[in-house]
Design an enzyme around this catalytic site. Structure first.
Site, PDB file in Angstrom:
ATOM      1  N   GLU A 179       0.809  -1.230   0.000  1.00  0.00           N
ATOM      2  CA  GLU A 179       0.000   0.000   0.000  1.00  0.00           C
ATOM      3  C   GLU A 179       0.841   1.278   0.000  1.00  0.00           C
ATOM      4  OE1 GLU A 179      -3.720  -0.002   2.364  1.00  0.00           O
ATOM      5  OE2 GLU A 179      -3.123  -2.003   2.983  1.00  0.00           O
ATOM      6  N   LYS A 196     -13.626  -0.761  -4.472  1.00  0.00           N
ATOM      7  CA  LYS A 196     -14.731  -0.495  -3.544  1.00  0.00           C
ATOM      8  C   LYS A 196     -15.874   0.213  -4.295  1.00  0.00           C
ATOM      9  CE  LYS A 196     -12.392  -0.455   0.964  1.00  0.00           C
ATOM     10  NZ  LYS A 196     -11.970   0.298   2.137  1.00  0.00           N
ATOM     11  N   HIS A 230       7.840 -26.715   4.510  1.00  0.00           N
ATOM     12  CA  HIS A 230       7.180 -27.864   3.891  1.00  0.00           C
ATOM     13  C   HIS A 230       6.709 -27.559   2.469  1.00  0.00           C
ATOM     14  CE1 HIS A 230       7.253 -29.998   7.729  1.00  0.00           C
ATOM     15  NE2 HIS A 230       7.146 -28.778   8.236  1.00  0.00           N
TER      16      HIS A 230
HETATM   17  C1  F6R Z   1      -6.122   1.796   3.723  1.00  0.00           C
HETATM   18  C2  F6R Z   1      -6.025   0.430   4.182  1.00  0.00           C
HETATM   19  C3  F6R Z   1      -7.026  -0.592   3.735  1.00  0.00           C
HETATM   20  C4  F6R Z   1      -8.335  -0.503   4.553  1.00  0.00           C
HETATM   21  C5  F6R Z   1      -9.331  -1.575   4.108  1.00  0.00           C
HETATM   22  C6  F6R Z   1     -10.569  -1.624   4.975  1.00  0.00           C
HETATM   23  O1  F6R Z   1      -5.214   2.607   4.446  1.00  0.00           O
HETATM   24  O2  F6R Z   1      -5.115   0.135   4.900  1.00  0.00           O
HETATM   25  O3  F6R Z   1      -6.415  -1.853   3.858  1.00  0.00           O
HETATM   26  O4  F6R Z   1      -8.041  -0.651   5.908  1.00  0.00           O
HETATM   27  O5  F6R Z   1      -9.707  -1.344   2.787  1.00  0.00           O
HETATM   28  O6  F6R Z   1     -11.134  -0.354   5.128  1.00  0.00           O
HETATM   29  P1  F6R Z   1     -11.533   0.129   6.591  1.00  0.00           P
HETATM   30  O7  F6R Z   1     -10.301   0.039   7.402  1.00  0.00           O
HETATM   31  O8  F6R Z   1     -12.007   1.534   6.408  1.00  0.00           O
HETATM   32  O9  F6R Z   1     -12.625  -0.794   7.034  1.00  0.00           O
END
Ligand code: F6R
Length: 355
Positions: free
Chosen positions: A241, A351, A257
């Protein structure tokens, strides 16, 4: 890719790449633990009086879910009740009224976590949520479910102290583990690491910058014992990320393994680097395996193997020290690769498509 290491000693150049100011956020990591304590103190815990969970399930995704892994690796071996982390929209069949479910979503809008929340309510589990807002908070307010509201405006992965602490504090309230004594140890481990790793310390004296330089242009493999799997995964996620790089992780003894056989087929060592997550109190059966694996099976096939040993007076303090080092290294890797560490365009795009 042409790499100019000088960028790491040029504050203006780093700031120019860092449009969302991760450089400012990271050195403040140690402050999150007390802030989270005060957020937790505002919730009404009456519904938990006398509650004795038979299991603990922490639900979340990505940067939020890691908070559950920290709990699991910290107390997993001594916990009187099973602890699991659920990274899916579905809950396991065992969930019922004696299950403590902690829903963790920084944004409060992650679809997998919201689906899991729906099922947890349906199954009559004992729920607490940790979020900065979003739909999760709306549901909690509508159904009168305790929710710890943490400050908004952070990328979730930079809010790990805020996300983890309420989990530990609730467990402490239920008489399961003691977190209060850990806070000064964590803060001191993070503060002292910060004096050595912060951006103003130049490459020659800064271990995170030095490691970033040796990982750039490679696909790092991260290895740990199962007791520190959260750290190996955190490394992978932060490289993905923050640094926008591929990386993978595995643990011993499992990789003994399968994974070691894969390494025997590597002929071009130039792109292979290894980070070994170590701890002075790791079980000797794991340490020995990490030693042997590195020496015999990885060294001949990797450009470099780096062992990372944390400082800290308790396991949890050392775990956060490890996490901090990974965070800094991934930040410096982003600058070496000429990218802004904060945006995660691919996650946002998916998303949006799913919504
Ligand atoms: C962004 C990040 C992502 C979010 C994940 C879930 O910084 O680290 O991995 O954490 O998409 O989103 P949240 O944390 O808002 O439920």
């Amino acid at each position: 890719m042409k790499i100019d290491g000088n960028v790491l000693d040029d504050m203006d150049a780093m700031k120019k790449l860092d449009a969302s100011d991760m450089l400012r956020r990271l050195p403040e990591f140690h402050l999150q633990f007390k802030v989270a304590q005060s957020c937790f103190s505002r919730i009404d815990l009456d519904g938990f009086e006398g509650f004795k969970p038979t299991s603990i399930l922490i639900c979340g995704m990505g940067g939020s879910a890691i908070s559950g892994d920290v709990l699991l690796n910290w107390v997993g071996k001594s916990s009187p009740v099973p602890i699991h982390v659920n990274r899916s929209p579905f809950l396991p069949g065992y969930v019922g009224s004696r299950t403590l479910i902690i829903m963790v979503s920084y944004s409060g809008n992650t679809s997998e976590t919201l689906s899991a929340m729906d099922q947890a309510i349906h199954k009559g589990a004992q729920i607490m949520a940790i979020t900065s807002g979003g739909k999760l908070l709306e549901i909690c307010q509508e159904k009168d479910i305790p929710s710890v509201i943490i400050p908004s405006g952070y990328p979730p992965r930079t809010a790990l102290g805020l996300l983890f602490m309420p989990i530990a504090l609730l467990c402490q309230h239920l008489g399961l583990f003691d977190i209060d004594n850990e806070i000064p140890l964590i803060e001191s481990a993070l503060k002292s690491a910060n004096t050595r790793l912060n951006p103003s310390i130049t490459r020659l004296d800064n271990a995170a910058k030095e490691l970033a330089l040796s990982l750039v242009d490679s696909v790092p493999a991260i290895y740990s014992s199962p007791s520190l799997e959260v750290i190996a995964n955190r490394w992978k996620c932060q490289l993905n990320e923050n640094s926008k790089m591929l990386a993978w992780y595995s643990t011993v003894p499992e990789m003994n393994h399968n994974g070691i056989v894969g390494w025997s087929g590597v002929t071009d060592t130039s792109e292979r680097t290894v980070v070994m997550i170590r701890d002075r109190e790791d079980d000797s059966c794991y340490s020995r395996r990490l030693d042997l694996t590195g020496e015999i099976f990885l060294k001949p096939h990797a450009r470099r193997i780096v062992e990372v040993w944390p400082d800290g007076e308790s396991l949890l303090a050392r775990m956060f020290n490890h996490i901090f080092f990974a965070d800094y290294t991934s930040l410096y890797l982003a600058f070496l690769r000429g990218v802004d560490p904060t945006p995660v365009a691919a996650i946002d795009k998916l998303k949006l498509q799913l919504a």
